[in-house]
Every structure is written in C-alpha cells, then in structure tokens.
Design an enzyme around this catalytic site. Structure first.
Site, mmCIF file in Angstrom:
data_model
loop_
_atom_site.group_PDB
_atom_site.id
_atom_site.type_symbol
_atom_site.label_atom_id
_atom_site.label_comp_id
_atom_site.label_asym_id
_atom_site.label_seq_id
_atom_site.Cartn_x
_atom_site.Cartn_y
_atom_site.Cartn_z
ATOM 1 N N ASN A 158 0.800 -1.235 0.000
ATOM 2 C CA ASN A 158 0.000 0.000 0.000
ATOM 3 C C ASN A 158 0.829 1.279 0.000
ATOM 4 O OD1 ASN A 158 0.745 -0.427 2.681
ATOM 5 N ND2 ASN A 158 -1.078 0.592 3.468
ATOM 6 N N GLU A 256 4.576 -3.572 12.320
ATOM 7 C CA GLU A 256 3.573 -2.513 12.141
ATOM 8 C C GLU A 256 2.389 -3.153 11.441
ATOM 9 O OE1 GLU A 256 3.611 0.220 13.591
ATOM 10 O OE2 GLU A 256 5.701 0.229 14.206
ATOM 11 N N CYS A 290 -2.974 1.922 6.684
ATOM 12 C CA CYS A 290 -3.119 1.401 8.052
ATOM 13 C C CYS A 290 -3.671 2.478 8.963
ATOM 14 C CB CYS A 290 -1.780 0.904 8.568
ATOM 15 S SG CYS A 290 -0.487 2.135 8.376
ATOM 16 N N GLU A 470 8.882 3.032 14.550
ATOM 17 C CA GLU A 470 9.672 3.284 13.348
ATOM 18 C C GLU A 470 9.857 4.786 13.184
ATOM 19 O OE1 GLU A 470 9.134 0.185 10.134
ATOM 20 O OE2 GLU A 470 7.104 0.898 10.441
#
Ligand code: NAP
Length: 493
Positions: A158, A256, A290, A470
């Site tokens: 994505n 993640e 997300c 991250e």
C-alpha cells in the site's frame, strides 16, 4: 542484466550488487489494478536459492559496511535522495500504475522516500552514545550504539516506496545490511528505490532485494538463522506468525500491523473542516492505509447533519483512472480485495447498520477492467459489531453516534487496534482529555488520522504494533544495539 531488460519490462532481483533473474528463471506478473489489460511488468519469481544467495551477500558485506564511517554512509543516502527527487514524477506515475492511488498521492509518496533518505543522512551524524560518571575517577565509562547485522525487511503493497524506504534506509544508515522482500502486488516502486541506492554508490551486498511470493521468499527469509532482526509491516495474521518465529530464535522483531482508526467529531467542531478531513482520512488511497479513518464517532446533536453531508460528498466523488487529474479515488489493489471488501460490506449491512452510500463494485465506464469499489458509508454502526471492530482496508466508513466525549473515547478505545486517532473540537480541555485518554500511538487534534511525518516516531498501541517504533530517532533504537565500555588506563609502571 540491469533492473529493466526486455519488453514486457522484466525486473530481476538485486543480489550482491547485480541485477539477476530468479535462479529458476521464472517470473510473475505485475498488473495495473485500474486496468487488468495493462501489464506493468514481470518480476523474478524467486525461491529459497535466491534468498540464500541474498543472505550470503548481506552477511559478507556486513563487516565492511559497519566499518564504513557514518559520514560516508550519509553521503550515499544524500545522493540517493537526489536521484529519487529528480525522478519523482516518473516513479510516482509508475507507482500509481501498479498500486492504484491517485497520481498526486503517487508522486507525493515518492517525494516522501527522498525525504526519508535525507532525514537519515542527517540523523546518522547525530551523537550515537553517552558518557557516564564512574565510581572510579580514572575510568572512562561510555556507551556506543552498534549495528545488529543482517536484517530481513518485509513490506506491504500500500506504500510501495515509502514503507521500504522507512525501513531500509535507517537499517543501512546505522550500519546493518539488508535482505528485502517487497510485496508481490506492487514490486516496481521497490526496484526504483534500490536502483537509486545502487546508483548512489551503495557497496555490493549492503541491500539485496528478492521478489517473489510469501511462501517461497518471505517464509524462508524470516526463518533463516542468519537474520538477526525482522522489520515487518502488514497484516495482523502474518505478524502473529512472525512473533512465534522470532521468539523461538531470539530474533529482534518490529511489527507494524492493522488499524481501526477513529475520528471523533464533537458538536462544537468546525463542521466543514471536520467533514473534509474525515473524508480524506477515509477515502484517500482508497482507504487502504493502516492509518485510514474507518470509524466516524459523532456527537448525537450533529450526527444527522454530518452524516447527510458526508453521504452527499462521498457520492459525488470521482472514482476512476488514478492517473487522470480529476480522479479523487482509484481502485483497490486486486480482485480478491475487491470481493472481500464487498463481502464485508454485505456482512455489515446484515448486522443492522444502514448502508447509505456505495456498497458495490463499479464496472461502468471502463471500470470493469479494474478493481473499483464505490466509496461506502454506513450510519448507525454499533461499536461492538463487525463493522465497528474489524479493519476492512478499503473505502468504507462507519458512523457511530455517541452522547459525550467520555462515551466517544470509550468507543474509540474498544477495539484491539490502537494505531492512530483524531478528534475535531474547539474545546482545548476536551482535546487535551482526548490526547491523554486515547489508546493510540499517533494522535491528531483537528486533522485526519492518516497524517504522518518521517522525523517523529510512528507506530501503534495494542494489536497495531510490537511496542517498537519506526521513523525519526526511534529507528536508531531498533536497528542498533548498545555496547557499554569501561576504559581504564593500565596501572602505572
Ligand atoms: P500481508 O498479507 O501481511 O503481506 C505483507 C508482506 O508480507 C508482503 O510482502 C507479503 O508477501 C509478505 N508475507 C505474507 N505472508 C508472509 C509470511 N508468512 N512470511 C513472510 N512474509 C509474508 O499484508 P498486506 O495485505 O500486504 O497489507 C495490508 C495490511 O498491512 C493491513 O492490515 C494494513 O493495516 C497493514 N499495514 C500496516 C501499516 C503500519 O505501519 N502499521 C502500514 C501499511 C499497512 P506477498 O506480497 O508476496 O504476499
């Protein structure tokens, strides 16, 4: 072989500084999700042998790379950033062609990759240890951060250039070497990132890319004992498998995962602003982020007005070829995703929520060649229902009415995810209460759930992440380990 060889364009693996076909010679297709007749390219359908070669190369390159000074590494990252920036329009157009987000978003994401390269080119010039007082006044006591070794990086489709960049770039910036498996649905953008790093002078073996399926490439990669750290972004189901694999081997792990992100709209909010932000959060990238907004939690006094206006705006959206300038929303990634999302919409409707916009595949005006799902709105969603709890990863928004801020926060927190959340209000006290009480790693006040900048930590609470973060300075914590040095002078003769 270069990255691009023949027509249809064929792209190899990048192993030990060489572009090369899969050991089997096999390839797989990368097709445009807006038009299945458009073959974007063929990519190496790799297997265990290719993974093995890539891991050997990464292992062999590690000693030389960890000893390369941070200043030299920084220069390579700067150069790669310039290369990406100079090609942003072309790479962004290819990204849109393979992934389906609008051209503006595709180019924006490519520029983000360049921004990430520049950020870490600077970040690695920052202090990487600390000096401490010691019980002895002649002891020099300090810590340094050192690289881990060979890191496996596995990414979703994505954000096919930004997510690889925000994992690979800090990994190598801090002196690790990498074997990278991009998502099979959008591998071309990753090829372009690796090309830029190679052209910028990255030594052979520091980054190796192996394309191919989850089973043939991803699985042997994450299970290999040469891998000391895994950084993964993707679904919760795969993340759960990786937790077990990493725990068994003692591998450092960064996950993640999914989200079910709420946007709370209180009665005092600027409604025009909230409306636009909620739509952007829900529908940009066709809801396949997300951090996408999938729950609009609205105070009851304004819920009818807000829902009516949402519905009008959503139904007026231009859905079609993402390369066309007027398009506001493109297709979903593949046929399977389109079928799943429409199935999930039916399931949501069968549980009692009212479907007030969209809900179907769009097949007219040439859209039948692609995977188009209409932007979809539900009202009257129950918080504990399927629609209120599960990530649909598509252009679907559910409105949940509430009576107070307290109820809104309780509803927002009632899911197993905790990635991002936003609130729209003019009341500072309520905004601050929300920021304190919400269980989410990324919190927005008066902006959409999906905004994220690369210089700050990124990651979620609860099932959305693995507690590590991250981006920004946080990446140093994951991609390095701490060495404590006690240095004493030899005794006087
Ligand atoms: P996915 O199916 O989990 O796949 C992600 C990557 O893992 C792909 O490269 C895939 O390979 C690979 N893979 C799958 N099974 C594997 C296995 N057993 N071992 C090793 N690798 C494996 O996820 P997706 O459908 O691509 O992405 C959507 C999900 O990602 C959503 O849940 C979304 O919320 C989440 N996401 C999270 C973030 C975040 O930062 N929190 C950002 C973006 C997306 P193939 O492509 O070859 O199948």
């Amino acid at each position: 072989m270069t990255a691009t060889a023949t027509s249809p364009a064929t792209f190899g693996n990048y192993i030990n500084g060489q572009w090369q076909p899969a050991a089997s010679g096999e390839t797989f297709e990368n097709r445009n999700p807006a038009n299945q007749d458009d073959l974007v390219g063929l990519h190496a359908a790799s297997g265990r042998e290719d993974v093995d070669a890539a891991l050997n190369a990464a292992q062999a390159a590690f000693d030389g790379w960890r000893r390369t000074s941070a200043i030299q590494r920084s220069a390579i990252l700067h150069k790669a950033a310039e290369i990406i920036s100079s090609r942003a329009n072309d790479i962004g157009r290819e990204l849109t062609r393979e992934e389906g987000k609008t051209l503006k978003e595709g180019i924006g994401e490519t520029n983000r990759a360049a921004q990430i390269l520049r950020y870490y080119a600077g970040e690695i010039q920052q202090p990487d240890g600390e000096h401490y007082p010691s019980a002895s006044n002649t002891t020099l006591l300090y810590t340094v951060r050192e690289p881990l070794g060979v890191c496996a990086i596995v990414t979703p489709w994505n954000f096919p250039i930004a997510i690889p960049a925000w994992k690979i770039v800090p990994a190598i910036a801090f002196g690790n070497t990498v074997v990278f498996k991009p998502a099979s649905d959008a591998p071309l953008s990753s090829v372009r990132l690796i090309e830029a790093l190679a052209e910028a002078g990255l030594p052979a073996g520091v980054v190796n890319m192996v394309t191919g399926s989850a089973g043939q490439v991803g699985d042997p990669l994450v299970r290999d004992p040469r891998v000391v750290a895994i950084s993964f972004t993707g679904s919760n189901a795969v993340g759960q498998e990786l937790r077990k694999i990493a725990a068994e081997r003692g591998t450092k792990l960064q996950l993640e995962l999914g989200g079910k992100n709420p946007a709370i709209v209180l009665s005092d909010a600027d409604m025009d602003h909230a409306l636009q932000q909620v739509i952007n959060g829900a529908m940009m990238s066709t809801g396949q982020k997300c951090t996408a907004t999938s729950r609009a939690i609205i105070e009851r006094a304004r819920v009818d007005e807000f829902t009516t206006r949402l519905s009008e705006r959503i139904q007026a959206m231009t859905v079609g070829d993402p390369q066309a300038p007027e398009t506001q929303m493109g297709p979903v990634i593949n046929a399977k995703a389109a079928e799943r999302i429409v199935g999930d919409i039916k399931k949501g409707a069968s549980e009692g929520a009212e479907l007030i916009a969209g809900g179907e595949r769009l097949t007219d005006n040439g859209r039948g060649k692609g995977h188009f799902v209409a932007p979809t709105l539900f009202s009257g969603v129950e918080s504990d229902s399927f629609l209120g709890q599960e990530e649909l990863f598509g252009p679907v928004l559910g409105v949940i009415p509430v009576d107070s801020l307290e109820e809104a926060i309780s509803v927002a927190n009632s899911v197993r995810f905790g990635l991002s959340a936003s609130i729209f209000t003019r009341d500072l006290g309520k905004a601050m209460a929300f920021a304190r009480e919400i269980q989410a790693g990324i919190v927005h006040i008066n902006s959409e759930t999906a905004g994220a900048e690369p210089q700050v930590p990124f990651g979620g609470y609860k099932g959305s992440s693995s507690y590590s973060r991250e981006q920004g300075k946080s990446a140093r914590e994951f991609f390095t380990q701490v060495k404590t040095v006690y240095m004493d002078p030899p005794p006087a003769r």
